[in-house]
Write an enzyme that holds these catalytic residues in place. Structure first.
Site, PDB file in Angstrom:
ATOM      1  N   HIS A 284      -8.078   0.377  -6.623  1.00  0.00           N
ATOM      2  CA  HIS A 284      -7.643   0.519  -8.004  1.00  0.00           C
ATOM      3  C   HIS A 284      -8.728  -0.029  -8.924  1.00  0.00           C
ATOM      4  O   HIS A 284      -9.204  -1.147  -8.723  1.00  0.00           O
ATOM      5  CB  HIS A 284      -6.358  -0.281  -8.254  1.00  0.00           C
TER       6      HIS A 284
ATOM      7  N   HIS B 198      -7.398   3.102  -0.785  1.00  0.00           N
ATOM      8  CA  HIS B 198      -7.736   3.422  -2.168  1.00  0.00           C
ATOM      9  C   HIS B 198      -7.930   2.118  -2.932  1.00  0.00           C
ATOM     10  O   HIS B 198      -7.241   1.141  -2.695  1.00  0.00           O
ATOM     11  CB  HIS B 198      -6.686   4.315  -2.840  1.00  0.00           C
TER      12      HIS B 198
ATOM     13  N   GLN C 118       0.873  -1.171   0.000  1.00  0.00           N
ATOM     14  CA  GLN C 118       0.000   0.000   0.000  1.00  0.00           C
ATOM     15  C   GLN C 118       0.912   1.224   0.000  1.00  0.00           C
ATOM     16  O   GLN C 118       1.446   1.617   1.030  1.00  0.00           O
ATOM     17  CB  GLN C 118      -0.915  -0.014   1.229  1.00  0.00           C
TER      18      GLN C 118
ATOM     19  N   VAL D 248       0.443   4.426  -0.419  1.00  0.00           N
ATOM     20  CA  VAL D 248      -0.024   5.577   0.364  1.00  0.00           C
ATOM     21  C   VAL D 248      -0.941   5.031   1.451  1.00  0.00           C
ATOM     22  O   VAL D 248      -1.893   4.317   1.144  1.00  0.00           O
ATOM     23  CB  VAL D 248      -0.783   6.596  -0.515  1.00  0.00           C
TER      24      VAL D 248
END
Length: 141
Positions: free
Chosen positions: A98, A96, A90, A92
């Site tokens: 994708h 999130h 991961q 960041v």
């Protein structure tokens, strides 16, 4: 430490936004696996999928579904690849998901997933791709 994705969500950092509402933002990945690769995330800082509050499940994953439909329609893709990492890989530490448009023979998979990033030819091409997905997102309900 400042979260890059929180800065994108707040508008402090620029991004090619394809969807934004009070709970979710979706924008083009600047180093996509394939052109049209979108990141969908909560606007609030949530570090991992494991930390996502129940009340954000439907907003986040509803946007993931609509984004999948949108990238396929906008880019005439045969399908999509949807994935998220939890801590390992991961890049960041802000949840999130994708959403990557897929076509047979696109080279994304071999015997294992190849996370080989590709740049857009220009900011204009990136903006044009975002606009196509943004328009298709509005129709994907």
């Amino acid at each position: 430490m400042t979260c890059t994705f929180c800065q994108i969500a707040s508008g402090e950092l620029p991004a090619q936004i394809v969807h934004r509402d009070s709970e979710v933002i979706a924008f083009l990945d600047r180093a996509p696996l394939l052109h049209g690769h979108v990141l969908v995330m909560p606007t609030a800082h949530v570090e991992t999928l494991d930390d996502l509050p129940d009340e954000l499940l439907t907003p986040v994953f509803g946007a993931v579904r609509r984004t999948s439909i949108a990238v396929q329609k906008a880019l005439k893709a045969e399908g999509s690849f949807v994935a998220t990492n939890t801590r390992i890989s991961q890049s960041v530490p802000h949840l999130h998901v994708h959403v990557v448009p897929r076509n047979k023979g696109d080279g994304l998979f071999s015997t294992r997933l190849i996370w080989q990033r590709k740049k857009y030819e220009s900011d204009a091409v990136m903006a044009e791709t975002a606009e196509k997905i943004r328009a298709a997102y509005e129709l994907a309900r």
